[in-house]
Design a protein around this motif. Structure first.
Motif, PDB file in Angstrom:
ATOM      1  N   ALA A  17       0.828  -1.205   0.000  1.00 37.93           N
ATOM      2  CA  ALA A  17       0.000   0.000   0.000  1.00 37.93           C
ATOM      3  C   ALA A  17       0.865   1.259   0.000  1.00 37.93           C
ATOM      4  O   ALA A  17       0.555   2.231  -0.691  1.00 37.93           O
ATOM      5  CB  ALA A  17      -0.928  -0.015   1.212  1.00 37.93           C
ATOM      6  N   ALA A  18       1.955   1.232   0.763  1.00 40.49           N
ATOM      7  CA  ALA A  18       2.837   2.404   0.805  1.00 40.49           C
ATOM      8  C   ALA A  18       3.419   2.693  -0.573  1.00 40.49           C
ATOM      9  O   ALA A  18       3.572   3.853  -0.966  1.00 40.49           O
ATOM     10  CB  ALA A  18       3.952   2.172   1.821  1.00 40.49           C
ATOM     11  N   ALA A  25      -1.571  12.803  -2.514  1.00 42.70           N
ATOM     12  CA  ALA A  25      -0.939  14.078  -2.180  1.00 42.70           C
ATOM     13  C   ALA A  25      -0.815  14.287  -0.678  1.00 42.70           C
ATOM     14  O   ALA A  25       0.090  14.981  -0.211  1.00 42.70           O
ATOM     15  CB  ALA A  25      -1.742  15.233  -2.799  1.00 42.70           C
ATOM     16  N   ARG A  26      -1.743  13.687   0.092  1.00 44.51           N
ATOM     17  CA  ARG A  26      -1.786  13.973   1.527  1.00 44.51           C
ATOM     18  C   ARG A  26      -1.618  12.698   2.346  1.00 44.51           C
ATOM     19  O   ARG A  26      -2.003  11.607   1.927  1.00 44.51           O
ATOM     20  CB  ARG A  26      -3.105  14.649   1.908  1.00 44.51           C
ATOM     21  CG  ARG A  26      -3.399  15.929   1.142  1.00 44.51           C
ATOM     22  CD  ARG A  26      -4.437  16.783   1.887  1.00 44.51           C
ATOM     23  NE  ARG A  26      -5.606  16.017   2.292  1.00 44.51           N
ATOM     24  CZ  ARG A  26      -6.766  16.017   1.626  1.00 44.51           C
ATOM     25  NH1 ARG A  26      -6.878  16.724   0.510  1.00 44.51           N
ATOM     26  NH2 ARG A  26      -7.793  15.308   2.074  1.00 44.51           N
ATOM     27  N   LYS A  27      -1.085  12.870   3.555  1.00 47.41           N
ATOM     28  CA  LYS A  27      -0.851  11.746   4.457  1.00 47.41           C
ATOM     29  C   LYS A  27      -2.160  11.082   4.852  1.00 47.41           C
ATOM     30  O   LYS A  27      -2.245   9.846   4.942  1.00 47.41           O
ATOM     31  CB  LYS A  27      -0.107  12.234   5.693  1.00 47.41           C
ATOM     32  CG  LYS A  27       0.247  11.121   6.673  1.00 47.41           C
ATOM     33  CD  LYS A  27       1.040  11.673   7.851  1.00 47.41           C
ATOM     34  CE  LYS A  27       1.393  10.559   8.839  1.00 47.41           C
ATOM     35  NZ  LYS A  27       2.175  11.094   9.992  1.00 47.41           N
ATOM     36  N   ASP A  28      -3.214  11.891   5.088  1.00 49.72           N
ATOM     37  CA  ASP A  28      -4.489  11.303   5.501  1.00 49.72           C
ATOM     38  C   ASP A  28      -5.100  10.468   4.378  1.00 49.72           C
ATOM     39  O   ASP A  28      -5.764   9.462   4.635  1.00 49.72           O
ATOM     40  CB  ASP A  28      -5.466  12.391   5.949  1.00 49.72           C
ATOM     41  CG  ASP A  28      -5.852  13.322   4.824  1.00 49.72           C
ATOM     42  OD1 ASP A  28      -4.950  13.913   4.204  1.00 49.72           O
ATOM     43  OD2 ASP A  28      -7.067  13.458   4.548  1.00 49.72           O
ATOM     44  N   TRP A  31      -3.414   7.161   4.486  1.00 45.53           N
ATOM     45  CA  TRP A  31      -3.923   6.372   5.606  1.00 45.53           C
ATOM     46  C   TRP A  31      -5.268   5.739   5.257  1.00 45.53           C
ATOM     47  O   TRP A  31      -5.445   4.529   5.398  1.00 45.53           O
ATOM     48  CB  TRP A  31      -4.057   7.246   6.855  1.00 45.53           C
ATOM     49  CG  TRP A  31      -4.880   6.610   7.934  1.00 45.53           C
ATOM     50  CD1 TRP A  31      -6.166   6.902   8.285  1.00 45.53           C
ATOM     51  CD2 TRP A  31      -4.489   5.539   8.794  1.00 45.53           C
ATOM     52  NE1 TRP A  31      -6.615   6.103   9.297  1.00 45.53           N
ATOM     53  CE2 TRP A  31      -5.594   5.247   9.635  1.00 45.53           C
ATOM     54  CE3 TRP A  31      -3.315   4.784   8.947  1.00 45.53           C
ATOM     55  CZ2 TRP A  31      -5.556   4.243  10.606  1.00 45.53           C
ATOM     56  CZ3 TRP A  31      -3.285   3.788   9.907  1.00 45.53           C
ATOM     57  CH2 TRP A  31      -4.388   3.528  10.721  1.00 45.53           C
ATOM     58  N   TRP A  32      -6.213   6.548   4.797  1.00 44.73           N
ATOM     59  CA  TRP A  32      -7.545   6.009   4.517  1.00 44.73           C
ATOM     60  C   TRP A  32      -7.543   5.088   3.297  1.00 44.73           C
ATOM     61  O   TRP A  32      -8.374   4.178   3.204  1.00 44.73           O
ATOM     62  CB  TRP A  32      -8.559   7.144   4.350  1.00 44.73           C
ATOM     63  CG  TRP A  32      -8.848   7.812   5.671  1.00 44.73           C
ATOM     64  CD1 TRP A  32      -8.557   9.089   6.028  1.00 44.73           C
ATOM     65  CD2 TRP A  32      -9.445   7.196   6.812  1.00 44.73           C
ATOM     66  NE1 TRP A  32      -8.929   9.325   7.327  1.00 44.73           N
ATOM     67  CE2 TRP A  32      -9.482   8.178   7.832  1.00 44.73           C
ATOM     68  CE3 TRP A  32      -9.945   5.917   7.088  1.00 44.73           C
ATOM     69  CZ2 TRP A  32     -10.006   7.920   9.098  1.00 44.73           C
ATOM     70  CZ3 TRP A  32     -10.468   5.653   8.340  1.00 44.73           C
ATOM     71  CH2 TRP A  32     -10.503   6.640   9.326  1.00 44.73           C
ATOM     72  N   GLY A  33      -6.615   5.301   2.387  1.00 41.29           N
ATOM     73  CA  GLY A  33      -6.466   4.341   1.289  1.00 41.29           C
ATOM     74  C   GLY A  33      -6.087   2.969   1.821  1.00 41.29           C
ATOM     75  O   GLY A  33      -6.628   1.943   1.389  1.00 41.29           O
ATOM     76  N   GLY A  34      -5.146   2.934   2.786  1.00 43.42           N
ATOM     77  CA  GLY A  34      -4.753   1.671   3.396  1.00 43.42           C
ATOM     78  C   GLY A  34      -5.884   1.030   4.179  1.00 43.42           C
ATOM     79  O   GLY A  34      -6.063  -0.192   4.144  1.00 43.42           O
TER      80      GLY A  34
END
Length: 421
Positions: A17-18, A25-28, A31-34
């Protein structure tokens, strides 16, 4: 699985996933993609937001997941490009395979839903239709690009526009510049997009829904791609050795245009004229069911006829603007138990291409049926309950990522001397 194995898979999934979600574009968003990806891979019949959130425990924020998939302004093309780069190396694709699948709907509010034909139901029904492009080889395949087909009834510029549907465009978030485009053109658009990512695969495979369109085949030629495409039994053609003949010219007026001396015949008629004796037995792969093949599985086997022909018809002439029709391969499956040939393909591969190669490439499309089945039955491809254009594209993209992860694990654990089923 043991607790240790579960932890190992979790670590593997997080690394995958990483890599793919680095495009966010964003860290959040990463996170929610993972989290969404884990939701798709959890046990459970429904893979829509609410039941996934319930199964995810502390990470299952239903509202955050819904916002991420439906309204968050991320471009799915960036994720698809990352996915395509990752899967190209793992799959080593022989072909780009284009197909479409239906998303059956009860209501009329979802983007692009309409009464239309889908092979998923085998009839005209209320559904959305998604067109997908897959990287495919004999041992694996992965969907790396998608388009949601917009029927003419949803296009304000179309004479078939439905006022009720066009009025819903804004609520569904359909961009103003998106209109009705034929599925074969969507396929060419995806080929172009995939190549813009640096994915160069020199062959395209489709069924007759695309192969019957001469403009689609010409588009592949113009892009330097060979093809093996399904065609209808009624497509007309001249034999490969047919030559246009000019009528006698008296020397006055415009010279007559050369014409083929005999009328074109359907591809089915050409194969039947060649006779059953022209059919040759070919085994194209080992199946997944027990049988007598060398791997202990059933052999996928039939009889095939290959002829050199020249496709005819007004559409061909309009697309090519030529007098002499281009020569290509006609491949037909004619099982020993059938009185007539049952399936047909057209290919512009070189004249010296072996019959076995033609058959194996034509039959490679079965992998996409396998992809659809796995994505729908296990990963919730058709479970998206949102109604927006962006939400649909976000969901199918993340399902493709989940499917790719499953494919990579299958490849990693398969015996080295056998191809995964």
């Amino acid at each position: 699985m043991t607790p240790e194995e579960i932890v190992a898979v979790r670590v593997e999934l997080e690394a995958f996933a990483a890599e793919v979600f680095e495009a966010f574009a964003r860290k959040d968003q990463r996170w929610w993609g993972g989290v969404y990806l884990r939701g798709l891979l959890t046990d459970g019949k429904r893979k829509s937001v609410e039941p996934m959130a319930a199964r995810l425990g502390a990470d299952g924020n239903r509202q955050a997941l819904a916002n991420f998939i439906t309204t968050s302004p991320w471009d799915p093309a960036h994720i698809r490009a990352r996915l395509a780069w990752r899967m190209e190396g793992a799959i080593r694709p022989k072909a780009l395979v284009v197909d479409d699948t239906g998303f059956l709907k009860d209501g009329t509010a979802s983007a692009c839903v309409s009464r239309q034909y889908t092979g998923t139901a085998g009839k005209v029904t209320n559904c959305q239709v998604g067109v997908s492009l897959h990287l495919a080889s004999d041992h694996a395949s992965a969907a790396v690009d998608w388009r949601l087909f917009l029927p003419q009834t949803w296009d304000p510029a179309s004479p078939k526009a439905d006022p009720d549907k066009t009025a819903r465009r804004k609520r569904c978030g359909i961009p103003d510049d998106v209109g009705h485009v034929e599925k074969w053109q969507l396929a060419l658009d995806m080929v172009d997009e995939t190549r813009s990512w640096g994915i160069e695969v020199p062959l395209a495979i489709t069924d007759a829904g695309y192969g019957d369109a001469a403009a689609f085949r010409l588009g592949l030629n113009q892009r330097g791609l060979n093809y093996v495409v399904g065609i209808s039994t009624t497509m007309s053609a001249q034999p490969g050795d047919a030559v246009p003949v000019a009528e006698p010219y008296s020397g006055t007026g415009r010279p007559p245009v050369p014409k083929y001396p005999d009328p074109a015949r359907s591809v089915k008629q050409l194969v039947i004229a060649a006779g059953r004796s022209a059919a040759r037995p070919v085994q194209w792969r080992e199946g997944s069911r027990p049988g007598t093949g060398r791997s202990g599985h059933k052999r996928m086997y039939s009889r095939f006829v290959a002829l050199r022909i020249r496709p005819a018809g007004r559409e061909v002439r309009d697309a090519t603007d030529g007098v002499e029709l281009a020569e290509c391969w006609l491949l037909a499956e004619w099982p020993a138990t059938e009185p007539e040939p049952v399936q047909f393909w057209l290919s512009d591969l070189p004249p010296d291409t072996p019959l076995t190669t033609l058959v194996r490439l034509a039959k490679l499309r079965w992998r996409i049926e396998h992809d659809y089945r796995e994505m729908k039955q296990a990963l919730g491809l058709a479970h998206f309950e949102g109604r927006t254009w962006n939400g649909w594209h976000h969901h199918v993209t993340l399902v493709s990522v989940a499917h790719a992860f499953c494919t990579l694990r299958r490849l990693a654990t398969a015996p080295k001397d056998t191809a995964p089923a």
